[in-house]
Design an enzyme around this catalytic site. Structure first.
Site, mmCIF file in Angstrom:
data_model
loop_
_atom_site.group_PDB
_atom_site.id
_atom_site.type_symbol
_atom_site.label_atom_id
_atom_site.label_comp_id
_atom_site.label_asym_id
_atom_site.label_seq_id
_atom_site.Cartn_x
_atom_site.Cartn_y
_atom_site.Cartn_z
ATOM 1 N N LYS A 148 17.863 45.278 43.783
ATOM 2 C CA LYS A 148 18.226 46.111 44.936
ATOM 3 C C LYS A 148 17.014 46.346 45.834
ATOM 4 C CE LYS A 148 20.727 49.775 44.318
ATOM 5 N NZ LYS A 148 21.229 51.056 43.754
ATOM 6 N N SER A 154 25.021 46.143 33.457
ATOM 7 C CA SER A 154 26.166 46.083 34.369
ATOM 8 C C SER A 154 27.489 45.882 33.643
ATOM 9 C CB SER A 154 25.961 44.935 35.366
ATOM 10 O OG SER A 154 27.169 44.598 36.014
ATOM 11 N N GLY A 182 30.914 39.970 42.141
ATOM 12 C CA GLY A 182 31.813 40.862 41.423
ATOM 13 C C GLY A 182 32.829 40.133 40.569
ATOM 14 N N ASN A 183 33.253 40.785 39.499
ATOM 15 C CA ASN A 183 34.264 40.183 38.631
ATOM 16 C C ASN A 183 35.600 40.029 39.352
ATOM 17 O OD1 ASN A 183 34.550 43.215 38.293
ATOM 18 N ND2 ASN A 183 36.353 42.521 37.168
ATOM 19 N N ASP A 184 35.804 40.801 40.423
ATOM 20 C CA ASP A 184 37.054 40.706 41.181
ATOM 21 C C ASP A 184 37.058 39.538 42.153
ATOM 22 O OD1 ASP A 184 35.067 41.933 42.667
ATOM 23 O OD2 ASP A 184 36.419 43.306 43.698
#
Length: 198
Positions: A45, A13, A182-184
């Site tokens: 997943k 990832s 998420g990195n965000d």
């Protein structure tokens, strides 16, 4: 009491790579510790009931994702180069060994730099050995661990526990009963830690 950030990731990832670029400093700023938990994204997943194709199989999505990755790399002033292969399973298993020797953060940081910063081939065992040595780990011991039924069993246990907890992808950060995907979401994670550490 020191809070723990449970960081779930897969070396396949690139967004986990981006998260790891910032997460250690975030943890230090907020007085937290990080526990590193390697998973297998395709397996995660399926465990979550998501049987759709991978991002690499959806041309419009991969085009946008590639642009996003480049933007994040520029924003973070970080190198970004796609690896020569996606054979990351041994590296994920190696994290379990590194955890047991108190070198998880150092190993994960160095491994991500090699895989997504330099674009090495994770399938090249010599790269894994070099990464182990760079982070103060016994390369022979690490390779024996990932090739052993014991090592594979411990990695499988880590993955199973992650999926039972609701991990469906990466990067995922758990703190208390909060999940940040998420990195965000690192700004949200830091805001939560600051607010709850007061």
């Amino acid at each position: 009491m020191t809070k723990t950030i449970d960081f779930y990731f897969d070396f396949i990832s690139p967004f986990s790579y981006l998260a790891q670029l910032k997460l250690p400093d975030l943890a230090r700023r907020t007085g937290c510790k990080i526990e590193y938990w390697p998973i297998d994204i395709p397996e995660a997943k399926i465990a979550a009931g998501n049987y759709g194709p991978s991002n690499r199989e959806v041309a419009p999505k991969i085009k946008v994702m590639m642009a996003d990755l480049e933007r994040w790399a520029v924003k973070y002033a970080a190198p970004l180069k796609f690896p020569a292969s996606f054979a990351c399973a041994d590296w994920n298993c190696a994290v379990v060994y590194a955890r047991g020797h108190g070198q998880a953060e150092a190993f994960v940081t160095a491994a991500y730099h090699r895989i997504w910063g330099l674009g090495i081939d994770p399938g090249d065992l010599s790269e894994l050995r070099s990464c182990a040595e760079e982070t103060g780990l016994d390369a022979d011991g690490l390779c024996e661990f990932i090739a052993s039924p014991t090592g594979q069993g411990e990695y499988r246990k880590v993955r199973t526990q992650a999926y039972q907890r609701g991990v469906f992808g990466a990067p995922l950060m758990f703190v208390d009963d909060q999940i940040f995907w998420g990195n965000d979401r690192l700004d949200f994670l830091e805001s939560y830690l600051v607010a709850t550490n007061e």
